[in-house]
Write a protein that holds these residues in place. Structure first.
Motif, PDB file in Angstrom:
ATOM      1  N   ILE A 119       0.848  -1.202   0.000  1.00 35.91           N
ATOM      2  CA  ILE A 119       0.000   0.000   0.000  1.00 35.91           C
ATOM      3  C   ILE A 119       0.883   1.252   0.000  1.00 35.91           C
ATOM      4  O   ILE A 119       0.597   2.233  -0.685  1.00 35.91           O
ATOM      5  N   ASP A 129       4.228  11.705   3.260  1.00 32.42           N
ATOM      6  CA  ASP A 129       4.699  12.131   4.573  1.00 32.42           C
ATOM      7  C   ASP A 129       5.883  13.100   4.425  1.00 32.42           C
ATOM      8  O   ASP A 129       5.926  14.148   5.086  1.00 32.42           O
TER       9      ASP A 129
ATOM     10  N   GLY B 116      -3.620   1.454   4.929  1.00 34.19           N
ATOM     11  CA  GLY B 116      -2.206   1.767   4.688  1.00 34.19           C
ATOM     12  C   GLY B 116      -1.639   2.646   5.789  1.00 34.19           C
ATOM     13  O   GLY B 116      -0.529   2.417   6.279  1.00 34.19           O
ATOM     14  N   LEU B 117      -2.401   3.644   6.215  1.00 36.10           N
ATOM     15  CA  LEU B 117      -1.939   4.516   7.301  1.00 36.10           C
ATOM     16  C   LEU B 117      -1.841   3.745   8.616  1.00 36.10           C
ATOM     17  O   LEU B 117      -0.893   3.917   9.383  1.00 36.10           O
ATOM     18  N   ILE B 119      -1.240   0.513   9.091  1.00 37.63           N
ATOM     19  CA  ILE B 119      -0.027  -0.323   9.098  1.00 37.63           C
ATOM     20  C   ILE B 119       1.210   0.574   9.176  1.00 37.63           C
ATOM     21  O   ILE B 119       2.164   0.276   9.895  1.00 37.63           O
ATOM     22  N   SER B 120       1.173   1.690   8.459  1.00 33.83           N
ATOM     23  CA  SER B 120       2.340   2.584   8.430  1.00 33.83           C
ATOM     24  C   SER B 120       2.677   3.137   9.809  1.00 33.83           C
ATOM     25  O   SER B 120       3.848   3.271  10.156  1.00 33.83           O
ATOM     26  N   ILE B 125       6.489   2.433   9.063  1.00 32.83           N
ATOM     27  CA  ILE B 125       7.050   2.311   7.712  1.00 32.83           C
ATOM     28  C   ILE B 125       7.717   3.600   7.231  1.00 32.83           C
ATOM     29  O   ILE B 125       8.876   3.563   6.805  1.00 32.83           O
ATOM     30  N   PRO B 126       7.058   4.764   7.288  1.00 33.41           N
ATOM     31  CA  PRO B 126       7.785   5.971   6.840  1.00 33.41           C
ATOM     32  C   PRO B 126       8.990   6.298   7.728  1.00 33.41           C
ATOM     33  O   PRO B 126      10.001   6.788   7.232  1.00 33.41           O
ATOM     34  N   ASP B 263      -4.814  11.736   7.192  1.00 32.07           N
ATOM     35  CA  ASP B 263      -4.912  12.135   5.792  1.00 32.07           C
ATOM     36  C   ASP B 263      -5.583  13.496   5.656  1.00 32.07           C
ATOM     37  O   ASP B 263      -5.602  14.077   4.581  1.00 32.07           O
ATOM     38  N   LEU B 275       3.897  18.594  14.456  1.00 25.17           N
ATOM     39  CA  LEU B 275       3.813  17.197  14.006  1.00 25.17           C
ATOM     40  C   LEU B 275       5.007  16.792  13.158  1.00 25.17           C
ATOM     41  O   LEU B 275       5.328  15.608  13.036  1.00 25.17           O
ATOM     42  N   PHE B 276       5.691  17.800  12.547  1.00 23.90           N
ATOM     43  CA  PHE B 276       6.744  17.478  11.576  1.00 23.90           C
ATOM     44  C   PHE B 276       7.906  16.711  12.204  1.00 23.90           C
ATOM     45  O   PHE B 276       8.593  15.944  11.535  1.00 23.90           O
ATOM     46  N   LEU B 278       7.633  14.587  14.823  1.00 28.97           N
ATOM     47  CA  LEU B 278       7.206  13.411  15.589  1.00 28.97           C
ATOM     48  C   LEU B 278       7.390  12.118  14.788  1.00 28.97           C
ATOM     49  O   LEU B 278       7.064  12.057  13.607  1.00 28.97           O
ATOM     50  N   VAL B 281       3.772   9.755  14.152  1.00 30.33           N
ATOM     51  CA  VAL B 281       2.677  10.130  13.251  1.00 30.33           C
ATOM     52  C   VAL B 281       3.081   9.901  11.793  1.00 30.33           C
ATOM     53  O   VAL B 281       4.262   9.971  11.451  1.00 30.33           O
ATOM     54  N   VAL B 282       2.082   9.600  10.987  1.00 33.36           N
ATOM     55  CA  VAL B 282       2.262   9.537   9.535  1.00 33.36           C
ATOM     56  C   VAL B 282       1.309  10.560   8.934  1.00 33.36           C
ATOM     57  O   VAL B 282       0.107  10.548   9.238  1.00 33.36           O
ATOM     58  N   LEU B 283       1.861  11.445   8.134  1.00 34.16           N
ATOM     59  CA  LEU B 283       1.096  12.561   7.572  1.00 34.16           C
ATOM     60  C   LEU B 283       0.860  12.312   6.089  1.00 34.16           C
ATOM     61  O   LEU B 283       1.776  11.931   5.356  1.00 34.16           O
ATOM     62  N   SER B 284      -0.361  12.552   5.658  1.00 32.31           N
ATOM     63  CA  SER B 284      -0.714  12.282   4.257  1.00 32.31           C
ATOM     64  C   SER B 284      -1.510  13.471   3.706  1.00 32.31           C
ATOM     65  O   SER B 284      -2.423  13.964   4.359  1.00 32.31           O
TER      66      SER B 284
END
Lengths: 322, 322
Positions: A119, A129, B116-117, B119-120, B125-126, B263, B275-276, B278, B281-284
């Motif tokens: 994904i 991100d 996806g978010l 799991i990420s 993952i990012p 998202d 947030l940048f 952290l 967190v995953v940002l979309s």
């Protein structure tokens, strides 16, 4: 409580972060940790481990013929991994050392990781991100489109527990699953391709979940990537050497394939630097198994194999040495 | 072929990248694109759009009472989105303007994005991708453990098509699903919680898929986050204003909750800079719907609604104005 002399000695090699295993194992065994001494490893092993009948290896420590030569009493090698390409199996066999692996202790987590990478590549999650954290969203607005996950044709290479768990997860996304493995599995409801070229040619995504053997070394070569095609994506949660990495980098740079999600590499932790600048890849530091849940499972099956061995019961997850 | 005078005029506002829609729509309609003129929008609309009976809005253009006042002939507003919090629905109703949305054109893609978010965030993952690209893997070795996805308890807020698609996907991961929505749905096999506090208290992950209304504005407040707890994760693919964003930032920084995959944001494309930095967190960049597949679906349902309207057939996806 058993006296020290009755308690079997177990040699242990593990990453520093997995110290929780020492406590679990030392409830039943005398643990000799390879990192407790500043002596060079050969000297340490010769001096302290010559009577050890069992060796637990967690992580990617290379169990070579040389290492084995320092362990003359060794009868059992317990690998805390599913793969065992870091072990000289032929030498183990010659010495009569039985090998066990972690069986399916990780299968859930590796399958989760595979789907997460799939994904992430298609929907460009880490790229998005980065886009936000760099301030580019506010500056430039629109982010480039991703590719749909739902309905994609996904070919799975290697259909053991991990492969079947990946398939189970992707069914929820209405993906069309097919697979290749050493032989067709009558109980599996998905289409079987007898060779990887047809698997690649007939799918949008290839997920590599097979073990690394002489037959699968560089099984994903340039020809396979050309078959997969310019929108095709490779997900690798198996071993780095399943792919000809040098060719893969070229194919990613030149657009021969569309993208890749890679949890494993040929020379970990070294990763080809050409990949660092690419937007169509997601890189993961061999963390397919990296959850506490998996580690607990590994500790459990390691302990169970050791207990079985020292009480002459059948091992839980012996590896076929042939 | 119909002459220009017989062909209905349709006003269109769309992001620059979606120019493929012009061609599709102009096969059946005369398209007046809002971005074809350098005139200020009120003047442009008054001069050229006063006879337009239909207005297609793709993306987050705010259809205010003022905008509507420049469109005296308007009878139909076609939104290329699922949500319509950017539209003054009360004013539409007052003027007798019928509104349609994109129905479930995006549901697959948004559900894919939510999973996806999820799991990420849990499997980092990012963060792992950054760890490798910065060279830190080779330098420092081990990467911090993630959290298991399989078996997690996931509470879904809003159980329309997106919510049900998220549930379907997560079943493949053996997640334990429960939900909250305006009312219990007899056909849904999952546990229902009648309030969001109990939903949060009894789950590891909260997935927000409901629409933004007066009732759901800031529905995720500090109290909800405290109920979710320090290992809890929020996934938001609904609207930014479902969460009290200022409190969420504090809760993420202070470890009141464990992480978030976002998202959508309160003031897109502005994202709180705290947030940048952290890792949890995953940002979309609001890309839940950003695939060509979704855009094709939007073009299709937009065209179908326009055709239905201009031939006096029932609309495909009218929005209830009440």
């Amino acid at each position: 409580m058993a006296g020290a002399s009755d308690t079997p000695l177990v040699l242990l090699h593990r990453p520093p972060s997995l110290d929780f295993m020492d406590e679990i194992l030392s409830r039943n065994f005398r643990i000799l940790n390879t990192d407790t001494s500043s002596e060079p490893l050969p000297i340490f092993l010769s001096r302290h481990a010559s009577s050890a009948r069992a060796f637990v290896v967690v992580g990617r420590f290379f169990v070579t013929a040389e290492i084995l030569s320092y362990l003359p009493s060794l009868q059992l090698l317990v690998c805390g991994s599913v793969g065992f390409d870091h072990v000289d199996l032929a030498e183990c066999k010659r010495r009569g050392v039985v090998v066990t692996n972690a069986r399916n202790a990780f299968s859930d987590d590796v399958a989760d990781c595979a789907v997460g990478l799939l994904i992430s590549v298609l929907r460009r999650i880490p790229a998005g991100d980065r886009f936000i954290r760099s301030g580019d969203w506010e500056k430039y607005g629109e982010f480039r489109l991703g590719s749909k996950v739902s309905g994609k044709r996904v070919g799975i290479l290697g259909f053991g527990s991990i492969g079947s768990f990946v398939a189970k997860r992707l069914e929820g996304f209405d993906c069309v699953i097919s697979y290749n493995s050493r032989s067709e599995k009558p109980s599996v409801p998905y289409r079987y391709y007898s060779d990887i070229l047809s698997l690649a040619a007939n799918n949008d995504v290839l997920v590599l979940c097979c073990s690394l053997t002489e037959q699968t070394h560089h099984i994903v070569n340039r020809e396979v990537m050309e078959s997969l095609g310019k929108d095709g994506v490779i997900i690798n949660v198996g071993r780095g050497k399943l792919i000809d990495e040098k060719e893969m980098v070229k194919c990613l740079v030149d657009g021969v394939i569309g993208g890749a999600g890679l949890d494993v590499f040929e020379n970990e932790p070294a990763v080809p630097e050409e990949l660092f600048g690419l937007e169509n890849v997601v890189l993961s530091p061999h963390s397919g198994v990296a959850t506490q849940g998996s580690l607990d499972n590994v500790a459990e099956i390691t302990l169970a194999n050791l207990k079985a061995f020292f009480s002459n019961r059948p091992l839980l997850s012996p590896v076929q040495l042939d």
